[in-house]
Scaffold this motif. Structure first.
Motif, PDB file in Angstrom:
ATOM      1  N   HIS A 107      85.663  36.465  76.052  1.00 34.82           N
ATOM      2  CA  HIS A 107      85.854  37.050  74.721  1.00 34.82           C
ATOM      3  C   HIS A 107      86.728  38.307  74.692  1.00 34.82           C
ATOM      4  N   HIS A 108      86.838  39.008  75.813  1.00 37.18           N
ATOM      5  CA  HIS A 108      87.512  40.301  75.769  1.00 37.18           C
ATOM      6  C   HIS A 108      88.736  40.412  76.668  1.00 37.18           C
ATOM      7  N   SER A 109      89.093  39.353  77.365  1.00 38.62           N
ATOM      8  CA  SER A 109      90.277  39.378  78.225  1.00 38.62           C
ATOM      9  C   SER A 109      91.465  38.790  77.480  1.00 38.62           C
ATOM     10  N   GLU A 110      92.637  39.272  77.830  1.00 43.49           N
ATOM     11  CA  GLU A 110      93.854  38.728  77.222  1.00 43.49           C
ATOM     12  C   GLU A 110      94.042  37.267  77.612  1.00 43.49           C
ATOM     13  N   GLU A 111      93.718  36.963  78.875  1.00 46.05           N
ATOM     14  CA  GLU A 111      93.787  35.571  79.315  1.00 46.05           C
ATOM     15  C   GLU A 111      92.724  35.331  80.375  1.00 46.05           C
ATOM     16  N   LEU A 112      92.319  34.085  80.482  1.00 45.88           N
ATOM     17  CA  LEU A 112      91.292  33.727  81.448  1.00 45.88           C
ATOM     18  C   LEU A 112      91.866  33.779  82.860  1.00 45.88           C
TER      19      LEU A 112
END
Length: 172
Positions: free
Chosen positions: A68-73
Motif C-alpha cells: 500500500h505504501h511503496s511506489e512499486e512492489l
C-alpha cells in the motif's frame, strides 16, 4: 504521538518508538505495565507481549507497507523480501503466521493486493493492464481470476458499480 504522551504521563522513559514497537530504558514495573495496558486500550490499541504476536504484527506491517505504501512492489519473491526485512527464515515466519492468523502469508498478501487493486480501480487513472503490471500479476487474466475469487466480482463489474453509484449521486 498519543502513545508517546501516554508513556510520558506514566513516567516511562523510551529509547525509541516505532510503529508497533517501544524500547524502554528500564523494565516496566507491574503498575506501569497495567497503566500502559489500560491507556493503550482507551486509545483503541493493545499491548502485545507474546513474541509470536509481535512477530506477526511486524510481518503484517512489512506486507502492508510493501503493497500500500511503496511506489512499486519488490522485484524479488515476496518470501525473500519478507525474510530479509524480518531477519528470520521464511519457513519459520510462515509457520508462525499461519498458526496465529489462520491463513498463510501468501493469502494475506493476495487479500491486500486485491484491496490495492480496488483502490486503483476506483481512482480510474490506470487501465487494468497497467494495474496488473504494477501489482506484478503475470497477466490481466490472472489478476481478474484472483480478483473474482477474492471478491466475487470481476474488476470490470466492480468499476461499473462505482460508476453507477456516482451517477445515482449526481441524479439526487
Amino acid at each position: 504521538m498519543m502513545v508517546e504522551q501516554l508513556l510520558s504521563k506514566i513516567g516511562i522513559g523510551i529509547s525509541s518508538i516505532e510503529l508497533g514497537v517501544i524500547d524502554t530504558y528500564l523494565p516496566l514495573s507491574q503498575k506501569q505495565h497495567d497503566e500502559l495496558s489500560a491507556g493503550l486500550r482507551t486509545l483503541g490499541l493493545e499491548l502485545l507481549e507474546d513474541k509470536k504476536n509481535i512477530l506477526i504484527e511486524k510481518v503484517k506491517n512489512v506486507i502492508i507497507d510493501m503493497i500500500h505504501h511503496s511506489e512499486e512492489l519488490p522485484q524479488e519473491n515476496y518470501s525473500v523480501f519478507i525474510s530479509e526485512k524480518m531477519g528470520y527464515d521464511y519457513a519459520y515466519i510462515s509457520g508462525i503466521f499461519s498458526e496465529v492468523k489462520g491463513i498463510t502469508i501468501q493469502q494475506f498478501i493476495i487479500l491486500h493486493k486485491i484491496e490495492r487493486v480496488k483502490e486503483l480501480l476506483l481512482y480510474n487513472e490506470q487501465t487494468l493492464t497497467e494495474i496488473a503490471y504494477m501489482m506484478h500479476y503475470s497477466s490481466v487474466a490472472h489478476l481478474s481470476n484472483q480478483f473474482k475469487k477474492t471478491t466475487g466480482l470481476t474488476p470490470t463489474f466492480y468499476k461499473r458499480i462505482k460508476r453507477r453509484r456516482e451517477q445515482n449521486l449526481e441524479n439526487l
